[in-house]
Design a protein around this motif. Structure first.
Motif, PDB file in Angstrom:
ATOM      1  N   ALA A  84       0.833  -1.210   0.000  1.00 39.29           N
ATOM      2  CA  ALA A  84       0.000   0.000   0.000  1.00 39.29           C
ATOM      3  C   ALA A  84       0.870   1.264   0.000  1.00 39.29           C
ATOM      4  O   ALA A  84       0.555   2.250  -0.672  1.00 39.29           O
ATOM      5  CB  ALA A  84      -0.937  -0.008   1.208  1.00 39.29           C
ATOM      6  N   HIS A  85       1.983   1.234   0.761  1.00 36.16           N
ATOM      7  CA  HIS A  85       2.903   2.385   0.756  1.00 36.16           C
ATOM      8  C   HIS A  85       3.488   2.599  -0.643  1.00 36.16           C
ATOM      9  O   HIS A  85       3.595   3.727  -1.121  1.00 36.16           O
ATOM     10  CB  HIS A  85       4.044   2.160   1.748  1.00 36.16           C
ATOM     11  N   ILE A  86       3.863   1.504  -1.293  1.00 38.59           N
ATOM     12  CA  ILE A  86       4.473   1.603  -2.635  1.00 38.59           C
ATOM     13  C   ILE A  86       3.448   2.107  -3.651  1.00 38.59           C
ATOM     14  O   ILE A  86       3.742   2.988  -4.468  1.00 38.59           O
ATOM     15  CB  ILE A  86       5.059   0.232  -3.056  1.00 38.59           C
ATOM     16  N   LYS A  87       2.212   1.604  -3.574  1.00 39.98           N
ATOM     17  CA  LYS A  87       1.154   2.061  -4.492  1.00 39.98           C
ATOM     18  C   LYS A  87       0.864   3.549  -4.284  1.00 39.98           C
ATOM     19  O   LYS A  87       0.613   4.281  -5.246  1.00 39.98           O
ATOM     20  CB  LYS A  87      -0.122   1.234  -4.287  1.00 39.98           C
ATOM     21  N   SER A  88       0.904   4.004  -3.041  1.00 40.83           N
ATOM     22  CA  SER A  88       0.697   5.425  -2.736  1.00 40.83           C
ATOM     23  C   SER A  88       1.741   6.282  -3.444  1.00 40.83           C
ATOM     24  O   SER A  88       1.424   7.310  -4.047  1.00 40.83           O
ATOM     25  CB  SER A  88       0.766   5.638  -1.219  1.00 40.83           C
ATOM     26  N   THR A  89       2.990   5.832  -3.392  1.00 42.79           N
ATOM     27  CA  THR A  89       4.057   6.587  -4.055  1.00 42.79           C
ATOM     28  C   THR A  89       3.927   6.529  -5.576  1.00 42.79           C
ATOM     29  O   THR A  89       4.161   7.524  -6.264  1.00 42.79           O
ATOM     30  CB  THR A  89       5.429   6.073  -3.573  1.00 42.79           C
ATOM     31  N   LEU A  90       3.517   5.391  -6.115  1.00 41.68           N
ATOM     32  CA  LEU A  90       3.348   5.278  -7.574  1.00 41.68           C
ATOM     33  C   LEU A  90       2.247   6.206  -8.084  1.00 41.68           C
ATOM     34  O   LEU A  90       2.407   6.868  -9.108  1.00 41.68           O
ATOM     35  CB  LEU A  90       3.004   3.831  -7.967  1.00 41.68           C
ATOM     36  N   VAL A  91       1.132   6.255  -7.368  1.00 42.22           N
ATOM     37  CA  VAL A  91      -0.022   7.056  -7.802  1.00 42.22           C
ATOM     38  C   VAL A  91       0.176   8.539  -7.474  1.00 42.22           C
ATOM     39  O   VAL A  91      -0.214   9.408  -8.250  1.00 42.22           O
ATOM     40  CB  VAL A  91      -1.312   6.500  -7.152  1.00 42.22           C
ATOM     41  N   GLY A  92       0.791   8.818  -6.333  1.00 42.60           N
ATOM     42  CA  GLY A  92       0.997  10.195  -5.908  1.00 42.60           C
ATOM     43  C   GLY A  92      -0.074  10.657  -4.944  1.00 42.60           C
ATOM     44  O   GLY A  92      -1.159  10.049  -4.860  1.00 42.60           O
ATOM     45  N   ILE A  93       0.204  11.730  -4.211  1.00 39.87           N
ATOM     46  CA  ILE A  93      -0.710  12.167  -3.158  1.00 39.87           C
ATOM     47  C   ILE A  93      -1.202  13.608  -3.348  1.00 39.87           C
ATOM     48  O   ILE A  93      -1.863  14.146  -2.460  1.00 39.87           O
ATOM     49  CB  ILE A  93      -0.075  12.030  -1.759  1.00 39.87           C
ATOM     50  N   SER A  94      -0.900  14.221  -4.480  1.00 38.54           N
ATOM     51  CA  SER A  94      -1.441  15.566  -4.666  1.00 38.54           C
ATOM     52  C   SER A  94      -1.692  15.878  -6.128  1.00 38.54           C
ATOM     53  O   SER A  94      -1.081  15.290  -7.023  1.00 38.54           O
ATOM     54  CB  SER A  94      -0.555  16.621  -4.005  1.00 38.54           C
ATOM     55  N   LEU A  95      -2.617  16.812  -6.340  1.00 36.91           N
ATOM     56  CA  LEU A  95      -3.037  17.204  -7.689  1.00 36.91           C
ATOM     57  C   LEU A  95      -3.372  18.679  -7.713  1.00 36.91           C
ATOM     58  O   LEU A  95      -3.847  19.225  -6.716  1.00 36.91           O
ATOM     59  CB  LEU A  95      -4.353  16.509  -8.060  1.00 36.91           C
ATOM     60  N   PHE A  96      -3.181  19.310  -8.843  1.00 32.17           N
ATOM     61  CA  PHE A  96      -3.694  20.651  -9.089  1.00 32.17           C
ATOM     62  C   PHE A  96      -4.738  20.581 -10.200  1.00 32.17           C
ATOM     63  O   PHE A  96      -4.538  19.867 -11.186  1.00 32.17           O
ATOM     64  CB  PHE A  96      -2.580  21.588  -9.570  1.00 32.17           C
ATOM     65  N   VAL A  97      -5.840  21.320 -10.039  1.00 35.09           N
ATOM     66  CA  VAL A  97      -6.814  21.454 -11.132  1.00 35.09           C
ATOM     67  C   VAL A  97      -7.138  22.943 -11.271  1.00 35.09           C
ATOM     68  O   VAL A  97      -7.316  23.642 -10.271  1.00 35.09           O
ATOM     69  CB  VAL A  97      -8.120  20.668 -10.858  1.00 35.09           C
ATOM     70  N   PHE A  98      -7.219  23.437 -12.492  1.00 36.44           N
ATOM     71  CA  PHE A  98      -7.558  24.844 -12.736  1.00 36.44           C
ATOM     72  C   PHE A  98      -9.040  25.100 -12.485  1.00 36.44           C
ATOM     73  O   PHE A  98      -9.870  24.238 -12.751  1.00 36.44           O
ATOM     74  CB  PHE A  98      -7.244  25.252 -14.184  1.00 36.44           C
ATOM     75  N   ILE A  99      -9.325  26.315 -12.022  1.00 39.66           N
ATOM     76  CA  ILE A  99     -10.724  26.778 -11.900  1.00 39.66           C
ATOM     77  C   ILE A  99     -10.870  27.974 -12.839  1.00 39.66           C
ATOM     78  O   ILE A  99     -10.121  28.945 -12.737  1.00 39.66           O
ATOM     79  CB  ILE A  99     -11.052  27.235 -10.455  1.00 39.66           C
ATOM     80  N   GLU A 100     -11.804  27.882 -13.781  1.00 38.48           N
ATOM     81  CA  GLU A 100     -12.051  28.970 -14.740  1.00 38.48           C
ATOM     82  C   GLU A 100     -13.551  29.249 -14.783  1.00 38.48           C
ATOM     83  O   GLU A 100     -14.336  28.327 -15.020  1.00 38.48           O
ATOM     84  CB  GLU A 100     -11.560  28.588 -16.136  1.00 38.48           C
ATOM     85  N   ASN A 101     -13.920  30.512 -14.550  1.00 36.52           N
ATOM     86  CA  ASN A 101     -15.339  30.908 -14.529  1.00 36.52           C
ATOM     87  C   ASN A 101     -16.161  30.023 -13.584  1.00 36.52           C
ATOM     88  O   ASN A 101     -17.273  29.618 -13.923  1.00 36.52           O
ATOM     89  CB  ASN A 101     -15.923  30.884 -15.951  1.00 36.52           C
ATOM     90  N   GLY A 102     -15.583  29.710 -12.450  1.00 36.49           N
ATOM     91  CA  GLY A 102     -16.268  28.914 -11.437  1.00 36.49           C
ATOM     92  C   GLY A 102     -16.344  27.433 -11.735  1.00 36.49           C
ATOM     93  O   GLY A 102     -16.977  26.670 -11.012  1.00 36.49           O
ATOM     94  N   ARG A 103     -15.701  27.025 -12.814  1.00 40.32           N
ATOM     95  CA  ARG A 103     -15.776  25.632 -13.263  1.00 40.32           C
ATOM     96  C   ARG A 103     -14.440  24.918 -13.085  1.00 40.32           C
ATOM     97  O   ARG A 103     -13.383  25.489 -13.358  1.00 40.32           O
ATOM     98  CB  ARG A 103     -16.187  25.630 -14.740  1.00 40.32           C
ATOM     99  N   LEU A 104     -14.523  23.672 -12.613  1.00 41.98           N
ATOM    100  CA  LEU A 104     -13.334  22.829 -12.506  1.00 41.98           C
ATOM    101  C   LEU A 104     -12.961  22.371 -13.912  1.00 41.98           C
ATOM    102  O   LEU A 104     -13.783  21.790 -14.612  1.00 41.98           O
ATOM    103  CB  LEU A 104     -13.702  21.632 -11.622  1.00 41.98           C
ATOM    104  N   MET A 105     -11.745  22.671 -14.341  1.00 42.30           N
ATOM    105  CA  MET A 105     -11.360  22.435 -15.736  1.00 42.30           C
ATOM    106  C   MET A 105     -10.863  21.012 -15.979  1.00 42.30           C
ATOM    107  O   MET A 105      -9.705  20.790 -16.360  1.00 42.30           O
ATOM    108  CB  MET A 105     -10.310  23.464 -16.162  1.00 42.30           C
ATOM    109  N   LEU A 106     -11.772  20.061 -15.799  1.00 44.88           N
ATOM    110  CA  LEU A 106     -11.452  18.667 -16.124  1.00 44.88           C
ATOM    111  C   LEU A 106     -11.851  18.397 -17.557  1.00 44.88           C
ATOM    112  O   LEU A 106     -12.766  19.036 -18.090  1.00 44.88           O
ATOM    113  CB  LEU A 106     -12.250  17.728 -15.206  1.00 44.88           C
ATOM    114  N   GLY A 107     -11.194  17.441 -18.173  1.00 43.17           N
ATOM    115  CA  GLY A 107     -11.587  17.007 -19.512  1.00 43.17           C
ATOM    116  C   GLY A 107     -12.911  16.273 -19.459  1.00 43.17           C
ATOM    117  O   GLY A 107     -13.368  15.848 -18.390  1.00 43.17           O
ATOM    118  N   ARG A 108     -13.517  16.114 -20.611  1.00 40.74           N
ATOM    119  CA  ARG A 108     -14.855  15.533 -20.709  1.00 40.74           C
ATOM    120  C   ARG A 108     -15.019  14.199 -19.987  1.00 40.74           C
ATOM    121  O   ARG A 108     -16.041  13.930 -19.368  1.00 40.74           O
ATOM    122  CB  ARG A 108     -15.185  15.356 -22.197  1.00 40.74           C
ATOM    123  N   TRP A 109     -14.001  13.357 -20.056  1.00 39.86           N
ATOM    124  CA  TRP A 109     -14.118  12.007 -19.483  1.00 39.86           C
ATOM    125  C   TRP A 109     -13.410  11.866 -18.140  1.00 39.86           C
ATOM    126  O   TRP A 109     -13.307  10.769 -17.613  1.00 39.86           O
ATOM    127  CB  TRP A 109     -13.560  10.962 -20.464  1.00 39.86           C
TER     128      TRP A 109
END
Ligand code: ZN
Length: 133
Positions: A84-109
């Motif tokens: 579980a520790h190794i999988k945590s490091t592989l996947v990572g523990i943080s993310l940034f997502v942009f906010i534009e016009n009040g919307r979370l800028m994720l792709g369609r899928w």
């Protein structure tokens, strides 16, 4: 602005879609343009963005991680959850997502997934909303 999301996992390994929770926090913050930083304060969990349309994608990710880093092999860590520790490091523990016009800028899928690797447990995700300008 700082928020904490509570996540409850029900299995040892699981990807939980938290997109709607993140959207709720952004709406509450009233920030129209800026950045959303998500941070997992755990050593046996992670966070990632991937497809949220077809649930077999997250099943494939969990299955493949299990094959790459099997549970119960001869690891040095005596707690029994080295995988579980190794999988945590592989996947990572943080993310940034942009906010534009009040919307979370994720792709369609795209969706945001909390990744549990040593559940079931009660977990947290820290959310920091940074306002532009
Ligand atoms: Zn451990």
């Amino acid at each position: 602005m700082f928020y904490t999301l509570n996540v409850h996992s029900t299995r040892r390994e699981e990807m939980i879609d938290i997109t709607s929770d993140v959207v709720r926090v952004i709406t509450k913050s009233d920030v129209k343009n800026g950045m959303c930083h998500l941070y997992v304060p755990h050593t046996t969990a992670g966070i990632t963005i991937n497809e949220d349309a077809d649930p077999s994608v997250k099943a494939d990710i969990i299955d493949r991680l299990r094959k790459l880093v099997p549970y119960g092999e001869n690891y040095r860590h005596l707690e029994g959850n080295a995988d579980a520790h190794i999988k945590s490091t592989l996947v990572g523990i943080s993310l940034f997502v942009f906010i534009e016009n009040g919307r979370l800028m994720l792709g369609r899928w795209q969706g945001i997934f909390f990744c549990e690797f040593d559940g079931p447990r009660n977990r947290e995700v820290y959310v920091k909303i940074l306002k532009e300008g």
